[in-house]
Design an enzyme around this catalytic site. Sequence first.
Site, PDB file in Angstrom:
ATOM      1  N   ASP A 114       0.861  -1.184   0.000  1.00  0.00           N
ATOM      2  CA  ASP A 114       0.000   0.000   0.000  1.00  0.00           C
ATOM      3  C   ASP A 114       0.895   1.230   0.000  1.00  0.00           C
ATOM      4  O   ASP A 114       1.270   1.760   1.049  1.00  0.00           O
ATOM      5  CB  ASP A 114      -0.913  -0.018   1.224  1.00  0.00           C
ATOM      6  N   ILE A 115       1.240   1.694  -1.219  1.00  0.00           N
ATOM      7  CA  ILE A 115       2.194   2.794  -1.377  1.00  0.00           C
ATOM      8  C   ILE A 115       1.540   4.037  -1.980  1.00  0.00           C
ATOM      9  O   ILE A 115       2.095   5.116  -1.918  1.00  0.00           O
ATOM     10  CB  ILE A 115       3.397   2.363  -2.232  1.00  0.00           C
ATOM     11  N   LYS A 116       0.386   3.875  -2.612  1.00  0.00           N
ATOM     12  CA  LYS A 116      -0.404   4.972  -3.204  1.00  0.00           C
ATOM     13  C   LYS A 116       0.447   5.961  -4.004  1.00  0.00           C
ATOM     14  O   LYS A 116       0.314   7.177  -3.852  1.00  0.00           O
ATOM     15  CB  LYS A 116      -1.210   5.698  -2.131  1.00  0.00           C
ATOM     16  N   ARG A 117       1.286   5.444  -4.876  1.00  0.00           N
ATOM     17  CA  ARG A 117       2.108   6.315  -5.714  1.00  0.00           C
ATOM     18  C   ARG A 117       1.247   6.908  -6.829  1.00  0.00           C
ATOM     19  O   ARG A 117       0.289   6.292  -7.280  1.00  0.00           O
ATOM     20  CB  ARG A 117       3.278   5.541  -6.310  1.00  0.00           C
TER      21      ARG A 117
END
Length: 288
Positions: free
Chosen positions: A96-99
Amino acid sequence: MTNMDKLYEAVEARGPVCVGLDTDFSYLPEDFVDSTLTKGENIVRFNKKLIDATKAVAGCYKVQIAYYESLGLEGMKAYADTLKAVRETGVPVIADIKRGDIAKTAEMYAMGHFTGDFESDFVTLAPYMGLDSISPYLPYAEKQGKGMFVLCRTSNGGAKDFEYEKLADGRHVYDLVGDKLNALGKDYMGEHGYSSIGLVIGGTHIEEATEIRAKYQDSFFLIPGYGAQGGKAEDIAQYLTKGNGGVVNSSRGILLAYKKQPGTAFDEAAYNECVNMKEAIAHACSLL
């Protein structure tokens, strides 16, 4: 077989519970902490015991990078070790990095999270800058079967600020996002009928649930909002297709389950919470 196919099969076998390893050091029981180890090392010990306890009832795991970044270098080692621990079990793992960047920057993010020390099966992405914030990840979907979950209609209150705004044609902004991603995903379909491009669809706003599920039948959903954020099993069930087609994340509800089960070890309490969650969702699905 794509990673989304593997996730579908994991849900078929073990249910749709996504265990969120958003592990803050304060979540660890005081009597578990080893004072001779760093915070990062203690978190990895905690995560490994929790993974071992829940792997038989977890469809996947989701590791939120912010909790590890906040600890600096030792935290990033803990992040890498946690990803490795999950991947060694064979259970799918979502980074879960939401780049949400573009061009060469996005290429580097894709390389950094789909290969090497931080390799995961899926990443989360933010599409605000456009489809060129997604395209650098697609070669990994094509060549390695990697997958992504892109923010579409989220579970937070602020979703109303932008996602629910109406366009000239009557659609919401989240409809526009979902429609474009669904169309893009047609070129990355798996054996079980789901694209490698999944959608993040929050489980706390249920008014459009049936419509969204019907509209994006070949998009797998990552569904946050269960438990601590207020999403209930009967709400969540509407976003699934016969109990599949999505995974339902719970982080604090599982990590801190021991606080609601006095006298129960944290890993056993986490297992109990996963089973209860799985059974509640399955029952809700059976009533549809």
